[in-house]
Design a protein around this motif. Structure first.
Motif, PDB file in Angstrom:
ATOM      1  N   UNK A  25       0.817  -1.221   0.000  1.00 54.03           N
ATOM      2  CA  UNK A  25       0.000   0.000   0.000  1.00 54.03           C
ATOM      3  C   UNK A  25       0.847   1.265   0.000  1.00 54.03           C
ATOM      4  N   UNK A  26       0.396   2.236  -0.786  1.00 56.03           N
ATOM      5  CA  UNK A  26       1.091   3.523  -0.840  1.00 56.03           C
ATOM      6  C   UNK A  26       0.569   4.473   0.221  1.00 56.03           C
ATOM      7  N   UNK A  27       1.152   5.676   0.276  1.00 56.65           N
ATOM      8  CA  UNK A  27       0.778   6.666   1.293  1.00 56.65           C
ATOM      9  C   UNK A  27      -0.681   7.081   1.183  1.00 56.65           C
ATOM     10  N   UNK A  28      -1.196   7.201  -0.064  1.00 61.16           N
ATOM     11  CA  UNK A  28      -2.587   7.634  -0.258  1.00 61.16           C
ATOM     12  C   UNK A  28      -3.566   6.626   0.332  1.00 61.16           C
ATOM     13  N   UNK A  29      -3.272   5.331   0.108  1.00 65.11           N
ATOM     14  CA  UNK A  29      -4.134   4.279   0.661  1.00 65.11           C
ATOM     15  C   UNK A  29      -4.126   4.331   2.187  1.00 65.11           C
ATOM     16  N   UNK A  30      -2.930   4.499   2.762  1.00 66.55           N
ATOM     17  CA  UNK A  30      -2.819   4.550   4.218  1.00 66.55           C
ATOM     18  C   UNK A  30      -3.548   5.774   4.778  1.00 66.55           C
ATOM     19  N   UNK A  31      -3.455   6.890   4.063  1.00 66.74           N
ATOM     20  CA  UNK A  31      -4.151   8.102   4.525  1.00 66.74           C
ATOM     21  C   UNK A  31      -5.651   7.890   4.561  1.00 66.74           C
ATOM     22  N   UNK A  32      -6.179   7.250   3.512  1.00 62.37           N
ATOM     23  CA  UNK A  32      -7.634   7.005   3.457  1.00 62.37           C
ATOM     24  C   UNK A  32      -8.083   6.076   4.571  1.00 62.37           C
ATOM     25  N   UNK A  33      -7.211   5.147   4.966  1.00 64.53           N
ATOM     26  CA  UNK A  33      -7.560   4.210   6.037  1.00 64.53           C
ATOM     27  C   UNK A  33      -7.245   4.770   7.424  1.00 64.53           C
ATOM     28  N   UNK A  34      -6.530   5.903   7.466  1.00 60.19           N
ATOM     29  CA  UNK A  34      -6.163   6.479   8.759  1.00 60.19           C
ATOM     30  C   UNK A  34      -5.090   5.685   9.468  1.00 60.19           C
ATOM     31  N   UNK A  35      -4.187   5.072   8.700  1.00 65.71           N
ATOM     32  CA  UNK A  35      -3.129   4.249   9.262  1.00 65.71           C
ATOM     33  C   UNK A  35      -1.774   4.916   9.061  1.00 65.71           C
ATOM     34  N   UNK A  36      -0.872   4.621   9.977  1.00 70.11           N
ATOM     35  CA  UNK A  36       0.517   5.077   9.829  1.00 70.11           C
ATOM     36  C   UNK A  36       1.318   3.978   9.150  1.00 70.11           C
ATOM     37  N   UNK A  37       2.417   4.362   8.478  1.00 68.37           N
ATOM     38  CA  UNK A  37       3.217   3.396   7.717  1.00 68.37           C
ATOM     39  C   UNK A  37       3.725   2.264   8.601  1.00 68.37           C
ATOM     40  N   UNK A  38       4.079   2.594   9.878  1.00 70.04           N
ATOM     41  CA  UNK A  38       4.632   1.556  10.758  1.00 70.04           C
ATOM     42  C   UNK A  38       3.577   0.499  11.139  1.00 70.04           C
ATOM     43  N   UNK A  39       2.296   0.854  10.994  1.00 66.04           N
ATOM     44  CA  UNK A  39       1.239  -0.110  11.331  1.00 66.04           C
ATOM     45  C   UNK A  39       1.099  -1.214  10.283  1.00 66.04           C
ATOM     46  N   UNK A  40       1.647  -1.012   9.087  1.00 64.58           N
ATOM     47  CA  UNK A  40       1.488  -2.009   8.023  1.00 64.58           C
ATOM     48  C   UNK A  40       2.830  -2.515   7.512  1.00 64.58           C
ATOM     49  N   UNK A  41       3.850  -2.380   8.327  1.00 68.62           N
ATOM     50  CA  UNK A  41       5.177  -2.838   7.916  1.00 68.62           C
ATOM     51  C   UNK A  41       5.139  -4.340   7.624  1.00 68.62           C
ATOM     52  N   UNK A  42       5.622  -4.710   6.434  1.00 69.57           N
ATOM     53  CA  UNK A  42       5.683  -6.125   6.064  1.00 69.57           C
ATOM     54  C   UNK A  42       4.367  -6.703   5.575  1.00 69.57           C
ATOM     55  N   UNK A  43       3.326  -5.888   5.541  1.00 67.99           N
ATOM     56  CA  UNK A  43       2.018  -6.388   5.087  1.00 67.99           C
ATOM     57  C   UNK A  43       1.816  -6.075   3.610  1.00 67.99           C
ATOM     58  N   UNK A  44       1.118  -6.976   2.903  1.00 66.54           N
ATOM     59  CA  UNK A  44       0.728  -6.730   1.521  1.00 66.54           C
ATOM     60  C   UNK A  44      -0.791  -6.788   1.429  1.00 66.54           C
ATOM     61  N   UNK A  45      -1.356  -5.887   0.654  1.00 65.27           N
ATOM     62  CA  UNK A  45      -2.805  -5.863   0.467  1.00 65.27           C
ATOM     63  C   UNK A  45      -3.155  -6.612  -0.819  1.00 65.27           C
ATOM     64  N   UNK A  46      -4.369  -7.147  -0.881  1.00 64.01           N
ATOM     65  CA  UNK A  46      -4.790  -7.948  -2.031  1.00 64.01           C
ATOM     66  C   UNK A  46      -5.788  -7.198  -2.898  1.00 64.01           C
ATOM     67  N   UNK A  47      -5.809  -7.558  -4.179  1.00 68.00           N
ATOM     68  CA  UNK A  47      -6.885  -7.114  -5.079  1.00 68.00           C
ATOM     69  C   UNK A  47      -7.004  -8.169  -6.180  1.00 68.00           C
ATOM     70  N   UNK A  48      -8.151  -8.190  -6.847  1.00 72.15           N
ATOM     71  CA  UNK A  48      -8.365  -9.155  -7.931  1.00 72.15           C
ATOM     72  C   UNK A  48      -8.129  -8.498  -9.278  1.00 72.15           C
ATOM     73  N   UNK A  49      -7.377  -9.166 -10.142  1.00 71.16           N
ATOM     74  CA  UNK A  49      -7.102  -8.605 -11.468  1.00 71.16           C
ATOM     75  C   UNK A  49      -8.328  -8.685 -12.370  1.00 71.16           C
ATOM     76  N   UNK A  50      -9.206  -9.675 -12.119  1.00 71.93           N
ATOM     77  CA  UNK A  50     -10.374  -9.906 -12.976  1.00 71.93           C
ATOM     78  C   UNK A  50     -10.155 -11.106 -13.864  1.00 71.93           C
TER      79      UNK A  50
END
Length: 563
Positions: free
Chosen positions: A463-488
């Motif tokens: 996740x980039x900074x914009x995604x984290x801002x929308x979720x109200x999260x700080x970068x350190x809260x998602x260290x090492x995490x990857x988010x998923x999405x479907x390509x279709x």
């Protein structure tokens, strides 16, 4: 007219069972409901062949053994797969103009005349083993989802070429016209196959839209010619026993079908508009009666919490959320937890959505003044232990539910509020005294449904900074995490999503909250106190789903609001 022979009598005369077996099956039926033939089958007193033969004799139809007499290819060629599945039949033989088809359920025999229109044959029904019919459909038809859509496209093209050949003046005739029957079968089959919850048919001035809702989102089918809108809607009204001549008033009806061996209910609603009748069919799969908390995709801690609610001796448990958030499904699952041999469960619903074995279900009918509150008062004289009130709509219903709880009953119900804490202030707003709420309300579940990422085309990103801002999260809260999405992909109709999961928040009404309710605390104060006591909010549950790669940021933001 001769009286319909009892199934048990037919089976006794055939030597398949004796009177003691019939009485045992009748005792099970009185206790748990269900069909006598299916109960005898479950008790292993008869075989599927015994049941099919007896059903055929009871309905005045012959029996066909698919195991020894497989269907002929010329018979299969007469009926396409969508029609066969929609009608729950398998063509077995064709002799001249006489087409013989196998039915698993003789109740579907009423559809044989419709099949005559689509095939141009004299259709005769015979009863066969339902399991062998399903095996035959899978074996003798080779049509996947893509081919089905191509077939629908061909059918629409054929109808466009026909132009106005259907007599629009005679509604009964046009409702039975073969092209119309066949097209509606395709629409129903495709929607049920794709696990749609609703089908929308919408006529406009120069257009006719057909859409269906899958996982909460609408998808548009290829539109038939606009001049067929009236014919298709008339066909639906005929099937649901509505007045096809009345187009100025809204109407409600019901269609019962067997599709793919499953009993499916279609709840039909028509609404007069400027350019015709907008028609919506809600699809209810009645075979889904084994609703269980384990099958809802809830987090383990949430499941355990809801089981504790289901085991309460008395009190009120509320489920809140907007329309389509899965409230009824969760309530049914909790009812199944409470539904034991020593517990009497009664529901009052508008309408009754699923048949639940062993539970007494009462439909509301406002037209004849059978209201929630009136039925609820009567239910209290039926010696229940657990009561489900489909929805608390007004002060009278809420007051009666509270009285039921105070007299030692466990009451489940729903409210339309945005979060758990809002349910308390909503009940106060409609006139319930705070001291009654503190004495009765034990817990409140707020729920939303979010779409799951398709397992076939899931990919991960950081996740980039914009995604984290929308979720109200700080970068350190998602260290090492990857988010998923479907390509279709083809599996998910190129949406990236397949299926849905619930996100929840559960508020336990403890002593501190009771004191705050009595003091008239606001919703925000109640919510803050609940969070301090350990409430996991909707947003937090949704984020856990994102962290686990089950859903996406967009879905969680859509259902829980933008931070």
């Amino acid at each position: 007219m001769a009286a319909r022979r009892l199934l048990g009598q037919i089976l006794k005369e055939a030597g398949a069972i004796h009177e003691g077996m019939v009485q045992e099956a009748l005792a099970v039926q009185r206790d748990k409901g269900g069909r006598i033939g299916e109960i005898l089958l479950q008790l292993q007193y008869i075989t599927a062949v015994d049941l099919a033969r007896a059903l055929g004799e009871q309905a005045g139809l012959g029996y066909h053994d698919l195991a020894t007499s497989p269907p002929s290819q010329d018979a299969i060629a007469k009926v396409d797969l969508a029609t066969a599945r929609a009608f729950g039949i398998l063509p077995v033989s064709l002799q001249g103009k006489v087409l013989k088809v196998a039915l698993g359920d003789p109740a579907n025999a009423a559809m044989l005349s419709d099949l005559g229109f689509t095939t141009g044959c004299d259709v005769q029904g015979v009863v066969a083993d339902q399991a062998l019919i399903q095996q035959g459909l899978d074996r003798y038809y080779r049509e996947d989802a893509q081919e089905s859509k191509q077939r629908l496209h061909q059918l629409v093209q054929e109808l466009q070429q026909q132009g106005g050949k259907i007599d629009l003046e005679d509604k009964a005739a046009m409702a039975k016209a073969a092209p119309v029957v066949k097209l509606l079968n395709y629409i129903l089959y495709q929607a049920i196959r794709d696990k749609a919850s609703d089908i929308h048919l919408e006529p406009f001035e120069n257009d006719f839209k057909i859409r269906y809702r899958v996982d909460g989102s609408l998808f548009e089918l290829e539109a038939p010619p606009p001049h067929l809108a009236e014919a298709l809607i008339a066909r639906i009204k005929v099937m649901s026993d509505l007045d096809i001549a009345e187009t100025r008033l809204p109407q409600d009806g019901r269609i019962e079908l067997t599709v793919g061996g499953r009993a499916v209910d279609l709840r039909v609603s028509t609404l007069p508009t400027m350019f015709g009748e907008s028609t919506v069919m809600r699809i209810l799969d009645r075979s889904v009666v084994s609703l269980s908390l384990d099958n809802l995709g809830l987090l383990p801690a949430v499941r355990a919490h809801l089981r504790r609610f289901a085991e309460l001796p008395h009190g009120i448990v509320l489920v809140t959320g907007p329309t389509g958030s899965g409230k009824t499904t969760t309530l049914y699952a909790m009812l199944n937890e409470a539904n034991k041999e020593d517990t009497k469960v009664i529901t009052v619903e508008d309408p009754v959505e699923y048949d639940l074995e062993g539970i007494v279900q009462v439909p509301v009918n406002d037209e004849i003044d059978v209201t929630y509150a009136k039925v609820l008062r009567t239910i209290l004289r039926q010696d229940p232990d657990v009561i489900l009130v489909g929805e608390i709509r007004d002060r009278e219903t809420a007051q009666t539910a509270i009285e039921a709880s105070l007299t030692g009953h466990l009451v489940f119900s729903t409210l339309h509020t945005n979060d758990a804490a809002s349910a308390i202030t909503r009940l106060v707003d409609i006139g319930i005294e705070p001291f009654l709420l503190t004495a009765t309300v034990q817990g409140i579940l707020a729920q939303r449904l979010v779409r799951r990422v398709c397992g076939e085309c899931r990919s991960f990103y950081e996740p980039g900074d914009e995604v984290l801002r929308r979720l109200g999260l700080a970068a350190e809260q998602v260290v090492g995490r990857k988010f998923a999405h479907g390509k279709g992909c083809a599996s998910c109709n190129f949406t990236g999503y397949r299926g849905r999961m619930a996100i929840t928040e559960i508020l336990d009404v403890d002593d501190r909250l009771r004191e705050m309710i009595l003091a008239g605390a606001s919703t925000s104060a109640l919510q803050a106190a609940a969070v301090e006591a350990g409430l996991v909010t909707l947003r937090e549950t949704g984020l856990q789903g994102v962290f686990d790669g089950l859903t996406t940021v967009e879905e969680v933001l859509r259902e829980t609001g933008h931070a």
